[in-house]
Design a protein around this motif. Structure first.
Motif, PDB file in Angstrom:
ATOM      1  N   ALA A   1       0.853  -1.194   0.000  1.00 50.58           N
ATOM      2  CA  ALA A   1       0.000   0.000   0.000  1.00 50.58           C
ATOM      3  C   ALA A   1       0.883   1.236   0.000  1.00 50.58           C
TER       4      ALA A   1
ATOM      5  N   PRO B   1      -4.706   7.121  -0.717  1.00 45.31           N
ATOM      6  CA  PRO B   1      -4.149   5.780  -0.574  1.00 45.31           C
ATOM      7  C   PRO B   1      -4.270   4.947  -1.840  1.00 45.31           C
ATOM      8  N   TYR B   2      -3.367   3.991  -1.978  1.00 41.74           N
ATOM      9  CA  TYR B   2      -3.431   2.986  -3.045  1.00 41.74           C
ATOM     10  C   TYR B   2      -3.101   1.635  -2.410  1.00 41.74           C
ATOM     11  N   TYR B   3      -3.729   0.583  -2.919  1.00 43.40           N
ATOM     12  CA  TYR B   3      -3.559  -0.736  -2.331  1.00 43.40           C
ATOM     13  C   TYR B   3      -3.323  -1.800  -3.397  1.00 43.40           C
TER      14      TYR B   3
ATOM     15  N   LYS C   1      -6.731  -5.056  -0.666  1.00 47.34           N
ATOM     16  CA  LYS C   1      -7.778  -4.048  -0.800  1.00 47.34           C
ATOM     17  C   LYS C   1      -9.024  -4.465  -0.026  1.00 47.34           C
TER      18      LYS C   1
ATOM     19  N   THR D   1      -5.675  -0.764   5.756  1.00 46.21           N
ATOM     20  CA  THR D   1      -5.817   0.686   5.622  1.00 46.21           C
ATOM     21  C   THR D   1      -4.500   1.350   5.968  1.00 46.21           C
ATOM     22  N   ILE D   2      -4.001   2.175   5.057  1.00 44.48           N
ATOM     23  CA  ILE D   2      -2.767   2.926   5.291  1.00 44.48           C
ATOM     24  C   ILE D   2      -3.124   4.342   5.715  1.00 44.48           C
TER      25      ILE D   2
ATOM     26  N   LEU E   1      -0.147   0.984   9.153  1.00 40.28           N
ATOM     27  CA  LEU E   1      -0.879   0.021   8.345  1.00 40.28           C
ATOM     28  C   LEU E   1      -1.800  -0.762   9.272  1.00 40.28           C
TER      29      LEU E   1
END
Length: 114
Positions: free
Chosen positions: A49, A57-59, A64, A68-69, A80
């Motif tokens: 992530a 954010p990107y996962y 996904k 959660t970052i 994280l």
């Protein structure tokens, strides 16, 4: 030289949760996109992530909806939150910029039992 210190790993049962932290020294943290990566035994390190300086954010598809970052620029720390963990999440977890530019820290071991 920026130093990264990851913490928060441990042994958790499948379906459980963990919260990882990564503290970075230096004042340039807030301007960087930060990422979490992991390396399972016998496998290459992979992206998990990332979060931009604007908190976007990107996962990876594999996490996904479960991970959660987040970041706290005042504390130079990226987090994280790992929920609904699976045995395949077992790995050493690292943080770094995205793309990676800094020296790697020691990582934190996450072990998920089935």
């Amino acid at each position: 030289q920026v130093q990264l210190v990851e913490s928060g790993g441990g042994l958790v049962q499948a379906g459980g949760s963990l919260r990882l932290s990564c503290a970075a020294s230096g004042s340039i943290f807030s301007r960087n996109t930060m990422g979490w990566y992991r390396q399972a035994p016998g496998k290459q390190r992979e992206f998990v992530a990332s979060i931009t300086s604007y908190n976007t954010p990107y996962y990876a598809d594999s996490v996904k909806g479960r991970f959660t970052i987040s970041r706290d620029n005042a504390k130079n720390t990226v987090y994280l939150q790992m929920n609904s963990v699976k045995p395949e999440d077992t790995a050493v977890y690292f943080c770094n910029t995205f793309p990676t530019r800094w020296a790697w820290g020691q990582g934190t071991q996450v072990t998920v039992s089935s």
